[in-house]
Design a protein around this motif. Structure first.
Motif, mmCIF file in Angstrom:
data_model
loop_
_atom_site.group_PDB
_atom_site.id
_atom_site.type_symbol
_atom_site.label_atom_id
_atom_site.label_comp_id
_atom_site.label_asym_id
_atom_site.label_seq_id
_atom_site.Cartn_x
_atom_site.Cartn_y
_atom_site.Cartn_z
ATOM 1 N N THR A 17 34.614 13.762 -17.273
ATOM 2 C CA THR A 17 33.646 14.812 -17.617
ATOM 3 C C THR A 17 34.318 16.147 -17.913
ATOM 4 O OG1 THR A 17 33.351 15.327 -15.272
ATOM 5 C CG2 THR A 17 31.800 13.734 -16.254
ATOM 6 N N ARG A 19 36.157 19.180 -19.865
ATOM 7 C CA ARG A 19 35.952 19.777 -21.187
ATOM 8 C C ARG A 19 37.155 20.659 -21.516
ATOM 9 N NH1 ARG A 19 30.133 20.092 -22.322
ATOM 10 N NH2 ARG A 19 29.042 19.123 -20.576
ATOM 11 N N SER A 24 32.804 22.810 -25.447
ATOM 12 C CA SER A 24 33.144 21.517 -26.052
ATOM 13 C C SER A 24 32.454 20.370 -25.320
ATOM 14 C CB SER A 24 34.652 21.306 -26.068
ATOM 15 O OG SER A 24 35.158 21.220 -24.766
ATOM 16 N N GLU A 25 32.437 19.223 -25.990
ATOM 17 C CA GLU A 25 31.836 18.020 -25.409
ATOM 18 C C GLU A 25 32.721 17.489 -24.287
ATOM 19 O OE1 GLU A 25 28.885 16.466 -26.241
ATOM 20 O OE2 GLU A 25 28.537 18.289 -27.392
ATOM 21 N N GLY A 28 34.908 12.085 -21.953
ATOM 22 C CA GLY A 28 34.266 10.789 -22.097
ATOM 23 C C GLY A 28 35.174 9.580 -21.946
#
Length: 173
Positions: A17, A19, A24-25, A28
């Motif tokens: 998780t 960033r 930002s996303e 992942g």
């Protein structure tokens, strides 16, 4: 990992998780394989280690003597008379966030300096050929200690062990 109430079984997150920036996303990346972490980082708390370290007999006195030696030393030593890093300018001129000198304007506080080491080694021993497995270790040596104690493993803080990459199987390449 986290732990359920009263359970000794660790619960690991399934995906990263983190960033790169606040906007930002999330990364992942999958973190588990068959329900187990793909890689682990063995970490030991500095606060716990330092609490045990400073509670040892004479350690606070070594720290105070170190600071007093710097405070009492002459900053104008010629280079050929310098015998230790304590004779250099860095420890005398290093400042805290409020602008005070870290060592000489410490008041009643203890001040501790550490040297960070990082090294990788082949856990399978040195070999000229064949597979290798590199593992890293980090260590902090307390510069306040006398040289005879400073690098003794009993006084080193080992924050973590880094599992290194394994070379690919040459037969499957």
């Amino acid at each position: 990992p986290t732990y359920g109430k009263g359970s000794p079984k660790p619960i690991y997150p399934t995906h990263c998780t983190e960033r790169l920036t606040e906007l930002s996303e999330p990364c992942g990346t999958e973190l588990l394989s068959n329900g187990k972490p793909i890689k682990t980082y063995h970490y030991y708390s500095f606060h716990e280690w330092f609490g045990r370290f400073i509670a040892q007999p004479q350690i606070e006195q070594y720290g105070d003597k170190f600071c007093d030696d710097i405070t009492d030393s002459r900053p104008d030593l010629p280079e050929d008379n310098m015998r230790s890093f304590k004779d250099g300018t860095f420890v005398r001129t290093f400042r805290t966030e409020d602008g005070k000198l870290f060592i000489t304007e410490r008041g009643d506080e203890g001040r501790w300096l550490f040297l960070l080491h990082a090294d990788y080694f082949n856990v399978e021993g040195n070999r000229l050929r064949g597979k290798t497995s590199s593992t890293g270790v980090t260590a902090l040596a307390c510069l306040n200690l006398p040289l005879s104690m400073r690098y003794d493993p009993a006084w080193l803080y080992i924050p973590g062990i880094i599992q290194g990459p394994h070379e690919p199987n040459a037969k499957n390449s």
